[in-house]
Design a protein around this motif. Structure first.
Motif, mmCIF file in Angstrom:
data_model
loop_
_atom_site.group_PDB
_atom_site.id
_atom_site.type_symbol
_atom_site.label_atom_id
_atom_site.label_comp_id
_atom_site.label_asym_id
_atom_site.label_seq_id
_atom_site.Cartn_x
_atom_site.Cartn_y
_atom_site.Cartn_z
ATOM 1 N N ALA A 39 7.311 -0.761 -3.594
ATOM 2 C CA ALA A 39 6.032 -1.493 -3.518
ATOM 3 C C ALA A 39 5.270 -1.335 -4.842
ATOM 4 C CB ALA A 39 5.198 -0.970 -2.359
ATOM 5 N N VAL A 40 5.316 -0.111 -5.428
ATOM 6 C CA VAL A 40 4.650 0.117 -6.719
ATOM 7 C C VAL A 40 5.331 -0.694 -7.816
ATOM 8 C CG1 VAL A 40 4.201 1.873 -8.497
ATOM 9 C CG2 VAL A 40 3.767 2.394 -6.090
ATOM 10 N N ILE A 41 6.673 -0.688 -7.817
ATOM 11 C CA ILE A 41 7.431 -1.425 -8.848
ATOM 12 C C ILE A 41 7.137 -2.926 -8.763
ATOM 13 C CG2 ILE A 41 9.764 -2.105 -9.567
ATOM 14 C CD1 ILE A 41 10.670 0.740 -8.700
ATOM 15 N N SER A 42 7.049 -3.448 -7.507
ATOM 16 C CA SER A 42 6.884 -4.900 -7.325
ATOM 17 C C SER A 42 5.432 -5.280 -7.043
ATOM 18 C CB SER A 42 7.771 -5.374 -6.159
ATOM 19 O OG SER A 42 9.073 -4.897 -6.267
ATOM 20 N N ARG A 43 4.459 -4.471 -7.466
ATOM 21 C CA ARG A 43 3.078 -4.688 -7.028
ATOM 22 C C ARG A 43 2.498 -6.011 -7.508
ATOM 23 N NH1 ARG A 43 -1.363 -1.593 -10.549
ATOM 24 N NH2 ARG A 43 -0.324 -1.532 -12.556
ATOM 25 N N HIS A 44 2.996 -6.529 -8.612
ATOM 26 C CA HIS A 44 2.423 -7.768 -9.126
ATOM 27 C C HIS A 44 2.888 -8.980 -8.337
ATOM 28 C CE1 HIS A 44 0.627 -5.594 -12.392
ATOM 29 N NE2 HIS A 44 1.816 -5.095 -12.767
ATOM 30 N N SER A 45 4.021 -8.851 -7.611
ATOM 31 C CA SER A 45 4.533 -10.003 -6.850
ATOM 32 C C SER A 45 4.306 -9.844 -5.345
ATOM 33 C CB SER A 45 6.031 -10.188 -7.117
ATOM 34 O OG SER A 45 6.746 -9.015 -6.758
ATOM 35 N N LEU A 46 3.664 -8.774 -4.922
ATOM 36 C CA LEU A 46 3.489 -8.515 -3.482
ATOM 37 C C LEU A 46 2.042 -8.723 -3.051
ATOM 38 C CD1 LEU A 46 5.534 -5.276 -2.708
ATOM 39 C CD2 LEU A 46 6.040 -7.578 -1.941
ATOM 40 N N ARG A 47 1.901 -9.219 -1.813
ATOM 41 C CA ARG A 47 0.577 -9.294 -1.205
ATOM 42 C C ARG A 47 0.180 -7.906 -0.693
ATOM 43 N NH1 ARG A 47 0.782 -11.648 3.397
ATOM 44 N NH2 ARG A 47 3.016 -12.006 3.573
ATOM 45 N N ALA A 48 -1.089 -7.613 -0.746
ATOM 46 C CA ALA A 48 -1.581 -6.292 -0.282
ATOM 47 C C ALA A 48 -1.280 -6.095 1.197
ATOM 48 C CB ALA A 48 -3.075 -6.172 -0.534
ATOM 49 N N GLY A 49 -1.373 -7.183 1.996
ATOM 50 C CA GLY A 49 -1.097 -7.087 3.433
ATOM 51 C C GLY A 49 0.334 -6.682 3.699
ATOM 52 N N LEU A 50 1.260 -7.230 2.888
ATOM 53 C CA LEU A 50 2.678 -6.916 3.082
ATOM 54 C C LEU A 50 2.964 -5.470 2.678
ATOM 55 C CD1 LEU A 50 4.730 -8.735 4.302
ATOM 56 C CD2 LEU A 50 5.521 -9.391 2.011
ATOM 57 N N VAL A 51 2.315 -5.004 1.599
ATOM 58 C CA VAL A 51 2.480 -3.597 1.191
ATOM 59 C C VAL A 51 1.972 -2.669 2.291
ATOM 60 C CG1 VAL A 51 1.713 -1.818 -0.446
ATOM 61 C CG2 VAL A 51 2.344 -4.084 -1.272
ATOM 62 N N GLY A 52 0.790 -2.998 2.830
ATOM 63 C CA GLY A 52 0.228 -2.180 3.915
ATOM 64 C C GLY A 52 1.144 -2.158 5.124
ATOM 65 N N PHE A 58 -4.696 -1.923 7.779
ATOM 66 C CA PHE A 58 -3.473 -1.115 7.834
ATOM 67 C C PHE A 58 -3.731 0.382 7.766
ATOM 68 C CE2 PHE A 58 -1.789 -5.295 6.814
ATOM 69 C CZ PHE A 58 -0.837 -5.387 7.821
ATOM 70 N N VAL A 59 -4.842 0.778 7.161
ATOM 71 C CA VAL A 59 -5.212 2.195 7.272
ATOM 72 C C VAL A 59 -5.579 2.510 8.723
ATOM 73 C CG1 VAL A 59 -6.893 3.944 6.577
ATOM 74 C CG2 VAL A 59 -5.888 2.429 4.863
ATOM 75 N N SER A 60 -6.344 1.585 9.326
ATOM 76 C CA SER A 60 -6.687 1.768 10.743
ATOM 77 C C SER A 60 -5.424 1.759 11.603
ATOM 78 C CB SER A 60 -7.627 0.650 11.205
ATOM 79 O OG SER A 60 -8.790 0.623 10.427
ATOM 80 N N LEU A 61 -4.524 0.810 11.292
ATOM 81 C CA LEU A 61 -3.285 0.704 12.067
ATOM 82 C C LEU A 61 -2.434 1.962 11.908
ATOM 83 C CD1 LEU A 61 -2.306 -1.602 13.857
ATOM 84 C CD2 LEU A 61 -0.800 -2.338 12.003
ATOM 85 N N ALA A 62 -2.403 2.511 10.701
ATOM 86 C CA ALA A 62 -1.639 3.753 10.480
ATOM 87 C C ALA A 62 -2.228 4.892 11.302
ATOM 88 C CB ALA A 62 -1.651 4.107 8.995
ATOM 89 N N LEU A 63 -3.572 4.914 11.362
ATOM 90 C CA LEU A 63 -4.206 5.952 12.185
ATOM 91 C C LEU A 63 -3.927 5.730 13.665
ATOM 92 C CD1 LEU A 63 -7.576 6.160 10.239
ATOM 93 C CD2 LEU A 63 -5.971 8.048 10.531
ATOM 94 N N PHE A 64 -3.965 4.446 14.082
ATOM 95 C CA PHE A 64 -3.639 4.152 15.490
ATOM 96 C C PHE A 64 -2.178 4.487 15.794
ATOM 97 C CE2 PHE A 64 -7.181 0.791 15.357
ATOM 98 C CZ PHE A 64 -8.096 1.672 15.901
ATOM 99 N N LEU A 91 -2.911 3.691 -2.024
ATOM 100 C CA LEU A 91 -1.813 2.839 -2.505
ATOM 101 C C LEU A 91 -2.207 1.357 -2.441
ATOM 102 C CD1 LEU A 91 1.066 3.363 -3.581
ATOM 103 C CD2 LEU A 91 1.914 2.992 -1.267
ATOM 104 N N ILE A 92 -2.871 0.966 -1.329
ATOM 105 C CA ILE A 92 -3.295 -0.442 -1.188
ATOM 106 C C ILE A 92 -4.348 -0.767 -2.250
ATOM 107 C CG2 ILE A 92 -4.495 -2.084 0.325
ATOM 108 C CD1 ILE A 92 -3.109 -0.708 2.693
ATOM 109 N N ASN A 93 -5.259 0.176 -2.499
ATOM 110 C CA ASN A 93 -6.251 -0.032 -3.565
ATOM 111 C C ASN A 93 -5.560 -0.193 -4.918
ATOM 112 O OD1 ASN A 93 -8.461 0.051 -1.896
ATOM 113 N ND2 ASN A 93 -8.839 2.254 -2.189
ATOM 114 N N PHE A 94 -4.522 0.611 -5.116
ATOM 115 C CA PHE A 94 -3.764 0.543 -6.369
ATOM 116 C C PHE A 94 -3.113 -0.832 -6.528
ATOM 117 C CE2 PHE A 94 0.581 0.859 -8.104
ATOM 118 C CZ PHE A 94 0.292 1.184 -9.426
ATOM 119 N N VAL A 95 -2.534 -1.382 -5.450
ATOM 120 C CA VAL A 95 -1.883 -2.690 -5.522
ATOM 121 C C VAL A 95 -2.924 -3.785 -5.772
ATOM 122 C CG1 VAL A 95 -0.576 -4.420 -4.197
ATOM 123 C CG2 VAL A 95 0.090 -2.020 -4.098
ATOM 124 N N ASN A 96 -4.100 -3.656 -5.159
ATOM 125 C CA ASN A 96 -5.154 -4.657 -5.338
ATOM 126 C C ASN A 96 -5.757 -4.605 -6.751
ATOM 127 O OD1 ASN A 96 -5.085 -5.930 -2.865
ATOM 128 N ND2 ASN A 96 -6.437 -4.427 -1.882
#
Length: 1147
Positions: free
Chosen positions: A834-847, A273-279, A33-38
């Motif tokens: 997050a997908v709908i607003s991907r153009h106005s969102l930072r990747a960090g905030l989505v994560g 955030f992938v690491s954080l999700a795993l943690f 998802l983060i790759n998709f937003v980026n």
């Protein structure tokens, strides 16, 4: 246990393993998802596909997880049932010193042996797997992180090192926890054992005004218990600190190593955030790991105690040779080395002979009887010296599981002189008898016990001094109609042990000592009664029998049933005042400090994660991020603030829980001791023991833990919602409806769960009560060979308890599936927006937003579980406070009206139009009593059963307050002074001699008011000096619970020694010599005449010969004074006293 329940746990392990593997799907989809937003060129359908995948993955996890939970909890329930059943069955044939050393063993201790185990095992089942998933995930997590295409590389090993370093630390904590748990259980057992003794002997405590002394004893044990609890609380606080901080330390160390080893290492949103999700997957198992350790420690300690108990030696079934009656060709001969002669001395225990010989089977045989030394032919019935009465109707006490044969039943009741009692009881033989027969007099209990044996129509009868507590004329009636040559047992084999000779019995009656009487009927050696007929009568003679027919005696079928026992009213919800009361018990200041520290902890946690999102969005310049040290320093600083707050709230909540527990226990103990005797007669001891064991244990151990879990879950859910709203404000449209749905489901569940918890608590008390009742009557149950019936009853009561417990398990699963679905939709909408607003969102905030939403399912589920646990456990506080609202006795001390210290000087007692009733809705049991007893007079009080003799003493001690009139002692109205001011100045030698576990000296002088010389003098006057001098520990001789290592006569002499120590101006003897032989009775009477020569003595007498030389005799009948005067005058009047004396053979 593993052999029996292993397959269920294996099945649950498979479900858990599948669920844990599926948990990795979330972080992987988050990475996509983060790759998709980026990637601004990626088509929109990919984002929607990832969103749907997240929802499907989460729903599958939910279904698998709760299948696992259900299997675990049902297995726990089965284990609990098996443990209770095993303990109960062990009691039947047990031969352990703790069980057989006395008829009243440490019942609550046995009850407690099963309670921690049964409460821990269901939790242990799933928490062991839940906590075990932590280490398992560590193993899977390391390669998972390091093998990612864009990975953190070897830096992840820093996080793994932090986890490994925690292992020995936690191992040490687990060992210390186990040590404290063992010490806590030991103190708890001692306290509950003492409380059980206090509740069983509460009447004696009130008569002697000893409540404060025993309150201090309980509080001394409680203080030791609280010391251990406080150490456990500190340990728990440190444990919480480590588990909450570990995931953050893992993340911090991993990120710090990653960005410092190489300046070209960039911490972007995907890695962080992938690491954080795993943690975060680790966070939940690590959070509940303290509870896992605690539960496993509790279960292992309890199981060890259970193993020791279940491994105790048992009675050998072959130690008694039981032959069928058809084998009998001549009188049974008792084989050597048993002697059937018991000397007429106090201290020679006939009960031990019975037990060793086998029919009672309550104690191991003496060494010389280790081989089978007795053969019995046919069935056996046993009447113990101290009657055992069940909490059941009077009829069921007599039938004792046998079918009703109405004519024979009528004959038995008539022969055992119970008809006059049934006229008094409100519902005849259907009247509910309280625990231990509290609403029957001593004589009535003994006659019911006798009727039970006679109705059993056995072949061999063992009587252990059964007429010690009955009046003379009743004793003669029973002798004539039951055991005499023309009695119902004339064709039976009778072993009679007794110190009491029924006055008026035929001159040749063999009653003192033990007589083996084989009275035979017709030539066949046995005459069996027909159905419903008195023994020895045939159908023709029974047809004309005056014992059968209509009229006053046909009460059996017409008696109205007693009202059913009502369950406590189930209130709709726990009042907020209960929470407020608990906060006040903790201390309001400490409560608000705890809430503030919780807030600080979670705000700093949110801030650190938000800071991480800002860090990941920091632009990359020349392949590296600038100000890395600044980002890392602030991130670490926020973590330190978080750690300090965690340690602070853990300490305050744990210590606050100890404060609350101390105050609530002290209040409960004080309120129970201040309750009147009527309260103890109405309230089963199982309920009270439950309050002091299970409910108090909940307040001690469970509530602080649940508060920490609840507050943590609440702030986690709120934090996740804040982050989601911060990232995607559009989520504000969907979160309130989902929140409302969540709230409605939660309220619906909590209402049901609360009622189920209450029903489970209510149905648990009968299990305790039945267990206690069985232990008290174990010798009778074994003698009648009724073990199987009582085991079935116990199983039924456990089943009733489980009927409330099982629905609560299913309700939990119902709730969890629905709530997790709500959580899954929050994940779905967070990622969708997050997908709908991907153009106005930072990747960090989505994560940040999606990683938090992935946690919200677990936290929502846990929040409802903890809010339910909070509400169901806070019920314990409500139940502890219930008794503060019940009726209380008059104050113990009233300084304004306190009499002088030397009161009473004369001992003049005056009853002025005195009346007494037991309850407001009942008739007067004493009416218009107008009697003046001058100082120094010796007055005997006599009357038939139910005349009100004991009620008079209850009124004198204000055990029951007067309904009308007053009692004046030396010019002081006793109703105006404090109860202890009164009871310290009057002494009673009660009918039932009660001793408490502890030293002999403590039993004589619990307040330590007298010197050893005074105690020895009292023992000498009580004819106990030679016995006590011969004991190894002398005055420090340890009495067992209830004084069961002394004979009944010796216990009565100890009660006499108490009276001699107190040496008050007024002495009351309530059938005080009923349990001693005639020779000792004469010694006691001579001691009373010499030592209490100038005192006023009131004697309730069964043996009229003991009061024939008294100054006056008061004859009571139906609560009124019928005759009053000197014995010689009353004999000349030829009234009631004359008829009683004639029945006793004195005229």
């Amino acid at each position: 246990m593993y052999k029996t329940f292993g397959p269920y746990f294996l099945m649950s392990f498979l479900f858990k393993a599948i669920h844990d593997l599926m948990m990795f799907a979330g972080p992987e989809i988050l990475k996509l998802l983060i790759n998709f937003v980026n990637d601004t060129k990626a088509p929109d359908w990919q984002g929607y596909w990832y969103t749907v995948l997240l929802l499907v993955s989460a729903c599958l996890q939910t279904l698998v997880l709760h299948q696992y939970f259900h299997v675990c909890f049902v297995s726990g329930m089965r284990i609990k049932t098996a443990v209770i059943g095993a303990v109960y069955r062990k009691v039947g044939p047990s031969r352990t010193p703790g069980i057989c050393g006395s008829p009243t063993p440490n019942t609550p201790s046995l009850g407690r042996r099963k309670t921690p185990a049964q409460n821990s095992l269901p939790v242990w089942g799933w928490t062991a797997h839940g906590g075990g998933s932590g280490p398992a995930l560590c193993c899977w997590l390391s390669p998972g992180l390091s093998l990612s295409p864009q990975n953190l590389g070897p830096s992840v090993l820093a996080g793994v090192a932090v986890m490994i370093l925690m292992v020995p630390f936690n191992a040490v904590m687990a060992m210390k926890t186990k040590t404290y748990q063992v010490a806590h259980m030991k103190s708890k057992d001692n306290r509950i054992k003492l409380m059980n003794e206090i509740l069983n002997g509460i009447k004696v405590l009130k008569l002697y005004a000893w409540e404060l002394a025993f309150k201090d004893k309980v509080m001394a044990i409680r203080q030791e218990e609280l010391k251990v609890l406080k150490k456990s609380a500190y340990l728990a606080a440190v444990g919480t600190f480590t588990w909450v901080c570990t995931p953050f330390l893992v993340a911090l160390s991993t990120f710090a190593v990653y960005v410092t080893v190489d300046k070209n290492n960039v911490l972007d949103a995907q890695k962080a955030f992938v690491s954080l999700a795993l943690f975060n997957i680790l966070r939940f198992p690590l959070n509940i790991l303290p509870m896992v350790i605690s539960s496993i420690v509790q279960a292992s300690v309890s199981l060890k105690r259970l193993r020791i108990f279940l491994s105790h030696e048992e009675l050998e079934p072959g130690s008694i040779e039981r032959r069928p009656l058809k084998d009998v060709v001549k009188r049974p001969q008792v084989q050597s080395p048993v002697s059937l002669l018991v000397k007429r001395l106090v201290g020679v225990s006939w009960r031990t002979l019975l037990a060793g010989a086998g029919p009672a089977l309550s104690c191991p045989s003496p060494p010389s009887l280790s081989r089978p030394s007795l053969a019995t032919q046919g069935s056996v019935a046993y009447v113990p010296q101290q009657a055992w009465i069940q909490n059941n109707s009077l009829r069921e006490n007599i039938l004792f599981g046998r079918p009703l044969r109405e004519r024979y039943y009528n004959a038995v009741v008539e022969a055992c002189a119970l008809l006059p009692d049934l006229e008094i009881l409100p519902s005849g033989d259907r009247t509910e008898i309280g625990e231990k027969g509290v609403n029957l007099s001593g004589g009535q209990k003994q006659r019911v016990s006798l009727a039970r044996a006679v109705y059993g129509d056995s072949d061999v009868y063992l009587f252990d001094d059964p007429l010690s507590a009955v009046d003379a004329h009743v004793g003669k009636h029973i002798f004539d109609n039951v055991v005499g040559p023309k009695g119902m047992l004339r064709s039976k084999v009778l072993l009679q042990g007794g110190r009491s000779v029924p006055e008026g019995a035929p001159p040749g009656a063999e009653w003192t000592g033990v007589a083996a009487q084989a009275r035979r009927g017709p030539a066949d050696g046995h005459s069996c009664p027909g159905p419903g007929l008195p023994a020895g009568e045939d159908e023709d003679s029974a047809a004309d029998s005056p014992l059968v027919g209509s009229g006053p005696r046909a009460w059996v079928t017409s008696a109205c049933p007693s009202p059913p026992l009502s369950l406590p009213l189930l209130r709709p919800q726990v009042k907020l005042s209960v929470y407020w009361d608990y906060m006040k018990a903790i201390g309001l200041c400490l409560s608000f400090v705890s809430i503030f520290l919780f807030l600080c902890n979670h705000v700093s946690a949110l801030a650190s994660n938000y800071w991480l999102s800002l860090w990941t969005d920091d632009p990359v310049v020349n392949g590296t991020q600038e100000h890395t040290d600044f980002w890392l320093g602030v991130y670490g600083g926020l973590g330190i603030v978080q750690g300090i707050a965690v340690l602070g709230y853990s300490m305050t909540v744990s210590i606050g829980g100890i404060f609350a527990s101390r105050r609530l226990h002290l209040d409960l103990l004080h309120q129970v001791l201040r309750s009147p005797m009527s309260f103890f007669e109405r309230t089963p001891s199982g309920n009270l023991v439950n309050r002091f064991s299970k409910e108090l244990d909940t307040v001690d151990s469970m509530i602080p833990q649940v508060i920490k879990m609840f507050m943590g879950s609440l702030f986690n859910v709120l934090g996740a919602c804040v982050i989601i709203l911060l990232a995607t404000p559009i989520a504000a449209v969907i979160i309130p409806p989902l929140g409302l749905l969540y709230f409605l489901v939660q309220r619906f569940y909590v209402a049901s769960s609360r009622q189920l918890k209450r029903l489970e608590s209510v149905s648990r008390s009968p299990v305790y009560s039945h267990f206690n009742e069985t232990l008290l009557g174990v010798s009778v149950i074994r003698a009648f060979e009724e073990q199987e019936r009582f085991i079935r009853q116990s199983d039924l009561k456990v089943d009733e308890n489980q009927k409330a417990y099982y629905p609560s398990i299913v309700a939990n699963r119902w709730l969890a599936v629905r709530l997790e679905c709500v959580g899954n939709f929050i994940v779905f909408f967070a990622s969708l927006f997050a997908v709908i607003s991907r153009h106005s969102l930072r990747a960090g905030l989505v994560g940040l937003s999606v990683s938090y939403s992935l946690q919200i399912t677990a936290y929502l589920n846990w929040l409802v579980r903890m809010s339910s646990e909070m509400e169901t456990n806070i019920v314990a506080v409500e139940r502890l406070q219930e008794y503060s609202e019940t009726e209380k006795e008059a104050p113990w001390q009233v300084p304004e009206t306190a009499p002088p210290s030397n009161w009473p000087q004369v001992g003049r007692v005056e009853f002025r139009d005195y009346g007494l009733r037991y309850r407001e809705d009942l008739d007067l049991v004493l009416k218009h009593i107008n009697v003046t007893i001058e100082g120094g007079e010796k007055v005997g009080i006599v009357g038939r059963t139910g005349a009100g003799k004991s009620s008079l003493t209850l009124g004198l001690f204000r055990i029951n307050e007067s309904a009308e009139g007053e009692i004046i002692i030396d010019g002081v109205n006793i109703a105006k002074i404090g109860l202890h001011n009164l009871r310290f100045k009057i002494t009673i030698i009660p009918q039932d001699p009660v001793l408490f576990s502890g030293s002999l000296r403590m039993n004589l002088d619990p307040f330590s008011q007298y010197s050893d010389e005074e105690v020895w003098t009292a023992l000498e006057l009580a004819h106990l000096k030679s016995f006590v001098s011969g004991l190894p520990d002398k005055l420090d001789h340890e009495c067992s619970e209830g004084g069961e290592n002394l004979s009944v006569g010796q216990r009565q002499l100890v009660c006499l020694a108490r009276a001699l120590l107190r040496k008050t101006k007024i002495l009351v003897l309530d059938e005080a010599t009923a349990a001693v032989d005639l020779e000792t009775d004469d010694l006691i009477q001579s001691t009373i005449r010499t030592q209490f020569d100038n005192c006023t003595v009131l004697t309730i007498a069964h043996r009229l010969n003991t009061i024939m030389d008294y100054t006056r005799v008061i004859v009571l009948d139906r609560g009124e004074v019928r005759e009053c005067g000197t014995p010689s005058d009353l004999l000349q009047q030829r009234g009631l006293f004359y008829s009683m004396a004639r029945d006793a053979g004195l005229v």
